[in-house]
Write an enzyme that holds these catalytic residues in place. Structure first.
Site, PDB file in Angstrom:
ATOM      1  N   HIS A 137      41.761  29.737  37.513  1.00 27.49           N
ATOM      2  CA  HIS A 137      42.308  30.299  36.276  1.00 27.49           C
ATOM      3  C   HIS A 137      43.650  29.610  36.015  1.00 27.49           C
ATOM      4  O   HIS A 137      44.336  29.213  36.963  1.00 27.49           O
ATOM      5  CB  HIS A 137      42.511  31.798  36.505  1.00 27.49           C
ATOM      6  N   ASP A 214      44.120  33.970  44.900  1.00 31.58           N
ATOM      7  CA  ASP A 214      44.151  34.724  43.644  1.00 31.58           C
ATOM      8  C   ASP A 214      43.027  35.755  43.727  1.00 31.58           C
ATOM      9  O   ASP A 214      41.852  35.399  43.658  1.00 31.58           O
ATOM     10  CB  ASP A 214      43.946  33.748  42.474  1.00 31.58           C
ATOM     11  N   GLN A 217      39.842  38.727  40.576  1.00 31.95           N
ATOM     12  CA  GLN A 217      38.437  39.141  40.473  1.00 31.95           C
ATOM     13  C   GLN A 217      37.867  39.527  41.825  1.00 31.95           C
ATOM     14  O   GLN A 217      36.731  40.000  41.900  1.00 31.95           O
ATOM     15  CB  GLN A 217      37.590  38.010  39.860  1.00 31.95           C
ATOM     16  N   LYS A 240      42.488  45.145  36.456  1.00 30.94           N
ATOM     17  CA  LYS A 240      41.116  44.686  36.649  1.00 30.94           C
ATOM     18  C   LYS A 240      40.397  45.561  37.678  1.00 30.94           C
ATOM     19  O   LYS A 240      39.221  45.377  37.947  1.00 30.94           O
ATOM     20  CB  LYS A 240      41.104  43.232  37.096  1.00 30.94           C
ATOM     21  N   CYS A 378      40.695  31.030  30.044  1.00 31.48           N
ATOM     22  CA  CYS A 378      41.866  30.499  30.741  1.00 31.48           C
ATOM     23  C   CYS A 378      41.443  29.596  31.895  1.00 31.48           C
ATOM     24  O   CYS A 378      42.062  29.594  32.964  1.00 31.48           O
ATOM     25  CB  CYS A 378      42.791  31.603  31.236  1.00 31.48           C
TER      26      CYS A 378
END
Lengths: 420, 158
Positions: A137, A214, A217, A240, A378
């Site tokens: 991302h 990261d 998700q 999220k 993104c």
């Protein structure tokens, strides 16, 4: 706390996932959009918030609001203990060693920028290298480009294959004595790929290189154990994972956080201040200048309570079932191409329909009451890899149903009719 | 479905499939690049300007059906117009898709372009319809680039 008890009861019953019961926990889902029941399939952009999170935030604002870590008065102590209580919940949720390793930030973007400024600007020098992956991302790419530009360092990229899987054989060759950090996503937001981050961390550590993951998700779809992964940093966005926006966490190993420069300067992050110099507070305060998003952080704690109250194994199994069902049904439609076909995927489904632009797909689906994301997500380098300007993306949460997948499929067929 | 059919009318679908004046214009004396940084749409407008008249006009680029059809019909509408007439069309079109101009009540020169009026009900798509017009306007003014970046906050990122 009736709602919390209800939730726990639902969890206990949820051997077979009772999706209708779970949907009742999310007030937003019961509305109609353009005259049709809302089908919310944009969870990878932002997930919906259960009632107990809404009520916890409202209770804080109604009864406990004050600034934290400052006043000696009753309300300030209430607010401080709720805020620090949320940090404890985060610590247990990701299995950090200590709560002080969990820094509250606005979300993953701020978390990664914290590491870029705190670690990168202190330890990265001219000629050094930062490794990212081709499927990152922009939030895990642009900060590192900015750092490389500032320092004269070099960005190296782990390539991916046409299924959307990282080519790990090429990873080892990218590591050398100049490598200062590896930055990789746990789950790709555009492809759904679950990356083998534990393996990546092990290989990087063999060369003495720290790793940032990261987890935007990852946290909503997988069980995260930062000690098991052994990653050095792990960033989470609360919104999220069923919490309010403005809540997020940067986990970092204490030994790194203590060595790093502060990020944002101001109140709360200092020990002493004179005009000659200031000294900084211990972690986590060193990284939490100014009044934080207290209500959002407490909301994140409540979202973690909610997730602990449901059968997460069953929830994740339900998501995988939805992904498999949607993949099978969409694949069977002529002209639909799935973007991202990795063996290990979370419930994120990118696709294109012939040469119909995804923005047109998004508008037509919206008219059917279906919310998806259309665009480059993104992740422009990912779009370039697959030779598409953009994709449509349906992303499923544990409150979505097979009937909703059927509505998605019917709407995709409508798109094909309109553009026939 | 009535709202949807209003946006994706046959004319728009046809221009999307077979965009008119969709090629580089040899002999153009003005070129302008249009870019929507939020959705990645980009197009180039080629203009042949002669004695204050747009003698010829074409475009190339990628985008959604709305942006492609808008660009195609823009080239047809503006070709042969004087600079002043093109300016008037640009402003009328922009006011129509942002809901400031009632194309049925107020006098205007939009003609066939009125089929884009439905876009104003889709705030996320207004930029798609107006990108080609901004780019043409930039070419008219002699600028080399146009962007939808600085449009109003109501014109939402798709």
């Amino acid at each position: 706390m009736a709602a919390a008890e209800d939730t726990i009861r639902a969890g206990a019953e949820a051997k077979a996932w009772d999706v209708e019961r779970v949907r009742e926990d999310f007030p937003v889902l019961s509305q109609t959009v353009n005259g049709k029941p809302l089908v919310y399939l944009d969870n990878a952009a932002s997930a919906q918030v259960p009632r107990i999170v809404i009520e916890r935030g409202a209770k804080y604002l109604r009864e406990e609001h004050s600034n934290i870590h400052r006043g000696v008065h009753y309300l300030s102590q209430k607010a401080t203990s709720a805020y620090e209580g949320a940090r404890e919940k985060v610590k247990r949720f990701i299995n950090a060693r200590e709560a002080r390793e969990c820094i509250f930030v606005r979300g993953v973007t701020e978390g990664i920028n914290l590491v870029m400024h705190g670690y990168g600007r202190k330890f990265v020098r001219e000629g050094d290298e930062i490794v990212v992956s081709e499927m990152e991302h922009h939030s895990n790419l642009v900060p590192w480009q900015m750092l490389c530009e500032e320092k004269g360092a070099r960005l190296r990229v782990i390539p991916m294959n046409d299924e959307g899987e990282l080519v790990l054989d090429e990873f080892d060759g990218l590591l050398n004595e100049r490598t200062k950090l590896v930055c990789v996503g746990h789950v790709s937001n555009s492809l759904g790929t679950v990356n083998p981050v534990k393996e990546i961390v092990a290989r990087a550590h063999k060369q003495g290189v720290p790793v940032l993951v990261d987890g935007a998700q990852g946290a909503p779809h997988l069980k995260v154990d930062v000690q098991d992964l052994d990653c050095d940093f792990y960033a989470i966005s609360g919104h999220k994972m069923f919490a309010p926006t403005g809540s997020g966490v940067l986990y970092g190993k204490a030994e790194w956080l203590e060595k790093m420069n502060p990020f944002i300067g101001g109140g709360s992050m200092i020990r002493t201040v004179t005009f000659e110099r200031s000294t900084y507070a211990a972690i986590p305060d060193k990284f939490e200048a100014g009044t934080p998003a207290i209500a959002s952080a407490i909301g994140l704690g409540a979202a973690i309570d909610y997730l602990n109250g449901i059968d997460r194994e069953a929830a994740h199994a339900h998501e995988r079932e939805l992904l498999a069902y949607a993949t099978e049904r969409l694949t069977s439609i002529e002209g639909v191409r799935i973007i991202g076909t990795a063996r290990e995927k979370a419930s994120v489904l990118g696709f294109v329909i012939g040469d119909v632009h995804p923005h047109d797909v998004g508008t037509i689906l919206d008219q059917e009451g279906i919310a998806i994301r259309a665009g480059h997500h993104c992740a422009q380098p990912v779009m370039q890899h697959f030779g598409v300007p953009a994709t449509a993306r349906a992303s499923f949460a544990f409150y979505n149903t097979k009937e909703e997948v059927d509505r998605l499929v019917a709407a995709v067929q409508k798109v094909i009719e309109v553009f026939a | 479905m009535s709202e949807l059919s209003e946006l994706y009318q046959q004319v728009i679908l046809d221009h999307n499939k077979k965009p008119r004046n969709f090629q580089k214009l040899e002999g153009a004396n003005r070129t302008s690049e249009g870019f929507n940084p939020l959705c990645g749409d980009q197009l180039t407008v080629y203009m042949l300007m002669d004695e204050g008249v747009v003698r010829d006009l074409s475009f190339v680029g990628t985008g959604c059906a709305i942006s492609k059809a808008a660009a195609s019909m823009m080239t047809q509408a503006v070709k042969g117009k004087t600079r002043e007439e093109a300016q008037v069309l640009f402003h009328e079109f922009h006011r129509m898709v942002t809901g400031e101009l009632d194309e049925e009540a107020e006098e205007n020169h939009l003609g066939r372009l009125k089929i884009f009026a439905g876009v104003r009900d889709y705030p996320a798509r207004v930029k798609c319809a107006s990108l080609a017009w901004h780019t043409m306007h930039a070419a008219l003014e002699g600028a080399e680039t146009a962007t939808t970046e600085n449009l109003g906050p109501g014109e939402v990122n798709p």
